[in-house]
Design a protein around this motif. Structure first.
Motif, PDB file in Angstrom:
ATOM      1  N   THR A 257       0.810  -1.214   0.000  1.00 51.86           N
ATOM      2  CA  THR A 257       0.000   0.000   0.000  1.00 51.86           C
ATOM      3  C   THR A 257       0.850   1.274   0.000  1.00 51.86           C
ATOM      4  O   THR A 257       0.378   2.333  -0.415  1.00 51.86           O
ATOM      5  N   ALA A 258       2.108   1.157   0.445  1.00 54.21           N
ATOM      6  CA  ALA A 258       2.988   2.334   0.494  1.00 54.21           C
ATOM      7  C   ALA A 258       3.337   2.820  -0.907  1.00 54.21           C
ATOM      8  O   ALA A 258       3.693   3.989  -1.091  1.00 54.21           O
ATOM      9  N   LYS A 259       3.249   1.942  -1.917  1.00 54.62           N
ATOM     10  CA  LYS A 259       3.579   2.333  -3.286  1.00 54.62           C
ATOM     11  C   LYS A 259       2.372   2.859  -4.050  1.00 54.62           C
ATOM     12  O   LYS A 259       2.506   3.321  -5.183  1.00 54.62           O
ATOM     13  N   SER A 260       1.190   2.768  -3.463  1.00 60.62           N
ATOM     14  CA  SER A 260       0.002   3.283  -4.136  1.00 60.62           C
ATOM     15  C   SER A 260       0.082   4.812  -4.213  1.00 60.62           C
ATOM     16  O   SER A 260       0.391   5.478  -3.223  1.00 60.62           O
ATOM     17  N   ALA A 261      -0.221   5.377  -5.383  1.00 63.65           N
ATOM     18  CA  ALA A 261      -0.150   6.833  -5.552  1.00 63.65           C
ATOM     19  C   ALA A 261      -1.254   7.551  -4.794  1.00 63.65           C
ATOM     20  O   ALA A 261      -1.126   8.744  -4.501  1.00 63.65           O
ATOM     21  N   LEU A 262      -2.327   6.826  -4.461  1.00 62.77           N
ATOM     22  CA  LEU A 262      -3.424   7.375  -3.666  1.00 62.77           C
ATOM     23  C   LEU A 262      -3.688   6.439  -2.498  1.00 62.77           C
ATOM     24  O   LEU A 262      -3.407   5.237  -2.589  1.00 62.77           O
ATOM     25  N   PRO A 263      -4.226   6.954  -1.396  1.00 64.44           N
ATOM     26  CA  PRO A 263      -4.479   6.092  -0.237  1.00 64.44           C
ATOM     27  C   PRO A 263      -5.358   4.895  -0.590  1.00 64.44           C
ATOM     28  O   PRO A 263      -6.326   5.022  -1.350  1.00 64.44           O
ATOM     29  N   THR A 264      -5.019   3.737  -0.043  1.00 60.43           N
ATOM     30  CA  THR A 264      -5.790   2.527  -0.290  1.00 60.43           C
ATOM     31  C   THR A 264      -5.913   1.736   1.004  1.00 60.43           C
ATOM     32  O   THR A 264      -5.395   2.144   2.042  1.00 60.43           O
ATOM     33  N   VAL A 265      -6.601   0.617   0.929  1.00 61.53           N
ATOM     34  CA  VAL A 265      -6.836  -0.250   2.085  1.00 61.53           C
ATOM     35  C   VAL A 265      -6.265  -1.624   1.758  1.00 61.53           C
ATOM     36  O   VAL A 265      -6.535  -2.177   0.690  1.00 61.53           O
ATOM     37  N   ALA A 266      -5.479  -2.184   2.684  1.00 65.52           N
ATOM     38  CA  ALA A 266      -4.792  -3.454   2.420  1.00 65.52           C
ATOM     39  C   ALA A 266      -5.763  -4.571   2.048  1.00 65.52           C
ATOM     40  O   ALA A 266      -5.481  -5.387   1.156  1.00 65.52           O
ATOM     41  N   THR A 267      -6.914  -4.627   2.712  1.00 64.51           N
ATOM     42  CA  THR A 267      -7.847  -5.730   2.465  1.00 64.51           C
ATOM     43  C   THR A 267      -8.582  -5.614   1.136  1.00 64.51           C
ATOM     44  O   THR A 267      -9.286  -6.547   0.728  1.00 64.51           O
TER      45      THR A 267
ATOM     46  N   ILE B  76     -12.176   4.256  -0.626  1.00 64.56           N
ATOM     47  CA  ILE B  76     -12.778   2.953  -0.425  1.00 64.56           C
ATOM     48  C   ILE B  76     -13.610   2.952   0.857  1.00 64.56           C
ATOM     49  O   ILE B  76     -13.138   3.394   1.907  1.00 64.56           O
ATOM     50  N   VAL B  77     -14.827   2.480   0.730  1.00 70.72           N
ATOM     51  CA  VAL B  77     -15.738   2.421   1.875  1.00 70.72           C
ATOM     52  C   VAL B  77     -15.585   1.064   2.553  1.00 70.72           C
ATOM     53  O   VAL B  77     -15.682   0.018   1.900  1.00 70.72           O
ATOM     54  N   LEU B  78     -15.348   1.068   3.867  1.00 72.59           N
ATOM     55  CA  LEU B  78     -15.209  -0.181   4.610  1.00 72.59           C
ATOM     56  C   LEU B  78     -16.556  -0.626   5.147  1.00 72.59           C
ATOM     57  O   LEU B  78     -17.400   0.185   5.501  1.00 72.59           O
ATOM     58  N   SER B  79     -16.755  -1.938   5.209  1.00 72.19           N
ATOM     59  CA  SER B  79     -18.036  -2.487   5.637  1.00 72.19           C
ATOM     60  C   SER B  79     -18.174  -2.449   7.150  1.00 72.19           C
ATOM     61  O   SER B  79     -17.192  -2.421   7.883  1.00 72.19           O
ATOM     62  N   GLN B  80     -19.395  -2.471   7.597  1.00 73.78           N
ATOM     63  CA  GLN B  80     -19.710  -2.525   9.021  1.00 73.78           C
ATOM     64  C   GLN B  80     -20.660  -3.704   9.271  1.00 73.78           C
ATOM     65  O   GLN B  80     -21.456  -4.022   8.398  1.00 73.78           O
ATOM     66  N   PRO B  81     -20.572  -4.378  10.437  1.00 70.61           N
ATOM     67  CA  PRO B  81     -19.636  -4.080  11.531  1.00 70.61           C
ATOM     68  C   PRO B  81     -18.223  -4.566  11.227  1.00 70.61           C
ATOM     69  O   PRO B  81     -18.031  -5.346  10.303  1.00 70.61           O
TER      70      PRO B  81
END
Length: 210
Positions: A43-53, A107-112
């Motif tokens: 994820t550190a190489k992504s040009a924009l913020p991302t989520v590992a999962t 990216i939208v994370l799911s809940q719960p």
């Protein structure tokens, strides 16, 4: 002496009759254990913020150096003590984004839980199509892939100047197991980021603007 229940006899008779009435064999009845591919995106190489999962990285379309931006991931596998992998064929394709239905960004994370993305980031089921090209055959694991947008474009014959928002490159995987079986397609219940499934049958990098 304890008497047997007539209900028990009836149930046993019903089971025998049902088995005797079976007239068709189904493919899913001949199931077998398999291994699954796994990926870890840097994820550190992504040009924009991302989520590992999410198994997703990003190229920034608004930057002057789009071609030099990097996408990196590690490929490995898991057999759960039931199967072993001999090799993984890695395929690469470029996909033009549809006009609607693209995943939201950020990216939208799911809940719960707030751990997994709320929707799949790339289409499922994951199958290698005619537009996907064999990129590499991996026999030693883990394997790290580090590629630039320009390299991906050159391999797929993509003109970076024509790329627009939400277009993406996607890697897909085919497994050859040590017992000779070849696993060529994966369903939703094997790899779906939105549900945290057991495998990662594809991974990709999407074009976005900040």
């Amino acid at each position: 002496m304890k008497k047997s229940s007539p209900i028990l006899y009836s149930l046993l008779l019903l089971l025998v009759l049902l088995d005797a009435c079976k007239t068709e064999d189904y493919v899913w009845e001949n199931w077998a254990y398999t291994a699954v591919p796994l990926v870890v995106v840097n994820t550190a190489k992504s040009a924009l913020p991302t989520v590992a999962t999410s198994n997703t990285s990003f190229f920034d379309l608004g930057a002057a150096n789009v071609g030099a931006q990097e996408f990196e991931y590690i490929l490995k596998w898991e057999g759960f003590g039931k199967a072993e992998v001999q090799s993984i064929d890695v395929y690469l394709g470029f996909v033009k984004a549809p006009a609607t239905g693209n995943p939201a960004y950020p990216i939208v994370l799911s809940q719960p839980g707030g751990k997994y993305p709320s929707v799949t980031q790339f289409p499922l089921p994951s199958r290698v199509g005619t537009s996907d090209k064999l990129y590499a055959t991996v026999t030693e694991f883990p394997k790290t892939f580090t590629v630039t947008a320009a390299q991906l474009a050159a391999f797929t014959g993509t003109n970076l100047s024509s790329v627009v928002q939400n277009d993406y490159f996607v890697f897909k995987f085919m497994l050859t197991l040590k017992d000779g079986r070849r696993i060529e397609g994966f369903q939703e219940n094997v790899c779906d980021e939105a549900r945290g499934e057991v495998g990662d049958c594809r991974v990709g990098v999407r074009f976005r603007r900040k």
